[in-house]
Design a protein around this motif. Structure first.
Motif, PDB file in Angstrom:
ATOM      1  N   ASP A  46     -45.990   8.626  82.376  1.00 13.53           N
ATOM      2  CA  ASP A  46     -46.998   7.960  83.082  1.00 13.53           C
ATOM      3  C   ASP A  46     -48.327   9.158  83.587  1.00 13.53           C
ATOM      4  O   ASP A  46     -48.069  10.353  83.519  1.00 13.53           O
ATOM      5  CB  ASP A  46     -46.733   7.142  84.470  1.00 13.53           C
ATOM      6  N   THR A  47     -49.461   8.706  83.873  1.00 13.79           N
ATOM      7  CA  THR A  47     -50.555   9.561  84.486  1.00 13.79           C
ATOM      8  C   THR A  47     -50.673   9.392  85.758  1.00 13.79           C
ATOM      9  O   THR A  47     -50.712   8.267  86.298  1.00 13.79           O
ATOM     10  CB  THR A  47     -51.754   9.332  83.549  1.00 13.79           C
ATOM     11  N   THR A  92     -52.978   9.601  89.069  1.00 14.32           N
ATOM     12  CA  THR A  92     -54.221   9.648  89.440  1.00 14.32           C
ATOM     13  C   THR A  92     -54.402   9.198  90.647  1.00 14.32           C
ATOM     14  O   THR A  92     -53.354   8.606  91.327  1.00 14.32           O
ATOM     15  CB  THR A  92     -55.334   8.649  88.508  1.00 14.32           C
ATOM     16  N   ALA A  96     -56.352  14.054  87.209  1.00 15.25           N
ATOM     17  CA  ALA A  96     -55.487  13.347  86.155  1.00 15.25           C
ATOM     18  C   ALA A  96     -54.339  14.109  85.511  1.00 15.25           C
ATOM     19  O   ALA A  96     -54.811  15.006  84.830  1.00 15.25           O
ATOM     20  CB  ALA A  96     -56.094  12.192  85.261  1.00 15.25           C
ATOM     21  N   ARG A 112     -50.376  14.131  83.483  1.00  8.30           N
ATOM     22  CA  ARG A 112     -48.936  13.425  83.041  1.00  8.30           C
ATOM     23  C   ARG A 112     -47.957  14.083  83.898  1.00  8.30           C
ATOM     24  O   ARG A 112     -47.858  15.144  84.074  1.00  8.30           O
ATOM     25  CB  ARG A 112     -49.013  13.928  81.402  1.00  8.30           C
TER      26      ARG A 112
END
Length: 201
Positions: A180-181, A183, A191, A193
């Motif tokens: 998932d990223t 943010t 941002a 990973r």
């Protein structure tokens, strides 16, 4: 009959009087003393990679400072040393004391989960309540064993005033896995990973 003595309620002054020990970290929350031993390699790597990602982002945007292992004094009975934090220039100007300690909440706190039931309870519950009560806008809790990040956010975070402790408490908004990223509206343009926070490409 001997009368039971009340447990000692530690103060920030008590902490400052303790002898320096590079192998231990001393923190107090609501007057209770918490002692952590030197963390293991995986913990330190997660701290280092998280710091690097935030420093790189902050260098582009220039809105504040990233501080690994900085002391925060919330009250005379609440003093902690989070793994990493980010604080805006505006809050830093108000909260930094002459001794180089923060005297209030930064916007973002990052903790790497320490193994063991007592340590997990401290990070997942006790520190969450502390950061929530004193106005931290966002709390990232990294678990290097599971390669996840739990994101706790105050409703209305991302520009709320320093008095945000009157707003709703920090709530879990996401648990992100390695692919998932991560943010956040609090750190615009950031941002990453999740796997990179643990040194994985």
């Amino acid at each position: 009959m001997a009368q039971a003595r009340a447990p000692r309620r530690w103060t920030v002054e008590d902490l400052e009087a303790l002898p320096y020990d590079e192998w231990r970290r001393y923190e107090i929350i609501d007057g209770e003393l918490y002692v952590s031993t030197a963390p293991r390699r995986e913990h330190q790597l997660a701290c280092a990679f998280s710091t690097t990602e935030l420093v790189n982002w902050n260098a582009r945007i220039g809105l504040g400072e990233v501080l690994p292992g900085a002391a925060i004094v919330f009250s005379n009975h609440d003093g902690v040393v989070p793994d990493v934090l980010w604080i805006s220039k505006e809050r830093l100007a108000v909260l930094l004391d002459d001794g180089g300690h923060l005297r209030g909440a930064p916007e973002l706190v990052v903790e790497v989960l320490s193994p063991g039931a007592a340590n997990e309870r401290r990070d997942r519950e006790v520190k969450l309540q502390l950061y929530s009560a004193f106005g931290v806008e966002e709390y990232w809790l990294l678990d290097w064993r599971q390669q996840t990040v739990a994101v706790y956010r105050r409703r209305g975070a991302g520009g709320a005033a320093a008095g945000a402790s009157e707003v709703a408490s920090l709530q879990l908004v996401a648990t992100l896995g390695p692919d998932d990223t991560l943010t956040s509206p609090l750190v615009p343009g950031f941002a990453v990973r999740v796997a990179r926070l643990f040194g994985r490409t």
